[in-house]
Enzyme design. Structure first.
Site, mmCIF file in Angstrom:
data_model
loop_
_atom_site.group_PDB
_atom_site.id
_atom_site.type_symbol
_atom_site.label_atom_id
_atom_site.label_comp_id
_atom_site.label_asym_id
_atom_site.label_seq_id
_atom_site.Cartn_x
_atom_site.Cartn_y
_atom_site.Cartn_z
ATOM 1 N N LYS A 193 18.787 12.704 -15.651
ATOM 2 C CA LYS A 193 18.505 12.122 -16.961
ATOM 3 C C LYS A 193 18.364 13.207 -18.016
ATOM 4 C CE LYS A 193 13.459 12.043 -16.366
ATOM 5 N NZ LYS A 193 12.244 11.237 -16.245
ATOM 6 N N ASP A 223 5.222 5.278 -15.655
ATOM 7 C CA ASP A 223 4.516 5.161 -16.928
ATOM 8 C C ASP A 223 5.126 4.043 -17.774
ATOM 9 O OD1 ASP A 223 3.070 5.489 -19.245
ATOM 10 O OD2 ASP A 223 3.488 7.604 -19.494
ATOM 11 N N THR A 227 12.650 5.297 -17.210
ATOM 12 C CA THR A 227 13.486 6.039 -16.262
ATOM 13 C C THR A 227 13.765 5.219 -15.015
ATOM 14 O OG1 THR A 227 12.599 8.162 -17.027
ATOM 15 C CG2 THR A 227 13.635 8.138 -14.872
#
Length: 312
Positions: A193, A223, A227
């Site tokens: 990423k 979180d 992602t």
């Protein structure tokens, strides 16, 4: 076994504290927290701790009051003549600030370590630190436990019932995923990423073959879920049969729940180091209380805990 040992919990981890105390074999100690009208608070042990080994269970996710409450409890135990004070921090907040990644920023994890040392901890027990080197920030022993102890049996069973490939949602988690892959003799896939700003993924690509396979993602925390959900959707686009994720700490902030519901992720398995803000059909919680309870027993009896380090 319980002689000379008391276990208390802060408000952020009350339920986990009760489970850990039950696993150890004693009731959770009584703590009250007086609150003043301006927001200030004062924890108080409502039973003697003189000459006792005091275990204080408290995760330190935001808000920072959780960390401050832990520090005050440590100080209170020290001033009440506890023999030893062990901070049990299932989720160690500020762990992402383990180095200076750009000019003029704090190393928050080191500052938290300094504050805990100044408050008077004699030992620290924690789980899946975002960066292993944080253990070196302390001048007291650190028992760094891994959620792999509770995740491994499930993933092992999955691997026996289908074609499984281990995966990491980013390069930072490659070591953890590779450890599982080597232990279980499975294939490995990675997501690469790129971020332009914190918590926002701009581009992601897949490295490895996932077509027709059950993908198991592993990470230390989830979180905003940006992602993880992008990785899950990308693996499904590449022909994966299913995508499950095992993440230790369920931070789940911002749009995390909405992203999880909208994603192609089959299931998210997390631990109870942080209480869930709300329930979701896609999220399943496994408790780490048996692990912490057993490690506390072994610590009290000066026994080895190395059997719990299946994958580190």
């Amino acid at each position: 076994m319980s002689k000379g040992v008391k276990i208390f919990a802060g408000r952020a981890t009350q339920q986990l504290g009760e489970k850990v105390a039950k696993e150890f074999g004693i009731p959770l100690g009584n703590v009250t927290v007086a609150e003043f009208s301006d927001g200030e608070f004062q924890p108080s042990f409502e039973e003697t701790v003189r000459g006792q080994d005091v275990f204080i269970v408290q995760s330190t996710p935001p808000p920072s009051e959780n960390l401050m409450e832990l520090l005050l409890m440590v100080d209170a135990a020290k001033r009440a003549s506890a023999r030893k004070i062990i901070a049990v921090i299932p989720y160690f907040g500020f762990a992402r600030q383990d180095r200076k990644d750009k000019p003029r920023v704090a190393i928050g994890a080191k500052l938290v370590a300094n504050m805990l040392m100044a408050a008077g901890v004699d030992r620290l027990m924690t789980m899946d630190l975002h960066a292993d080197q944080i253990q070196g920030f302390f001048e007291v022993p650190v028992d760094h436990l891994y959620a792999s102890t509770v995740f491994f049996p499930e993933i092992q069973e999955l691997s026996q019932n289908g074609i499984v490939v281990m995966a990491a949602p980013d390069v930072g988690g490659a070591k953890r995923a590779n450890s599982y892959a080597k232990k279980l003799n499975l294939g490995l896939a990675l997501c690469h990423k790129q971020r332009k700003v914190a918590n926002v993924v701009s581009e992601m690509t897949v490295i490895g073959d996932v077509e027709g396979k059950d993908v198991v993602l592993v990470d230390d925390m989830i979180d905003t879920a940006g992602t993880l959900t992008k990785a899950a959707d990308l693996f499904m686009e590449k022909g994966a049969k299913s995508v499950r994720a095992y993440c230790t700490h369920a931070v789940l902030s911002g749009p995390a729940y909405e992203r999880l519901e909208a994603s192609q992720l089959t299931e998210l398995i997390v631990t109870d180091t942080i209480p869930l803000k709300k329930q979701s059909d896609k999220i399943r919680v496994v408790s780490v209380s048996p692990l912490f309870g057993d490690v506390i027993k072994k610590l009290v009896h000066n026994e080895s805990i190395s059997k719990h380090f299946i994958i580190s």
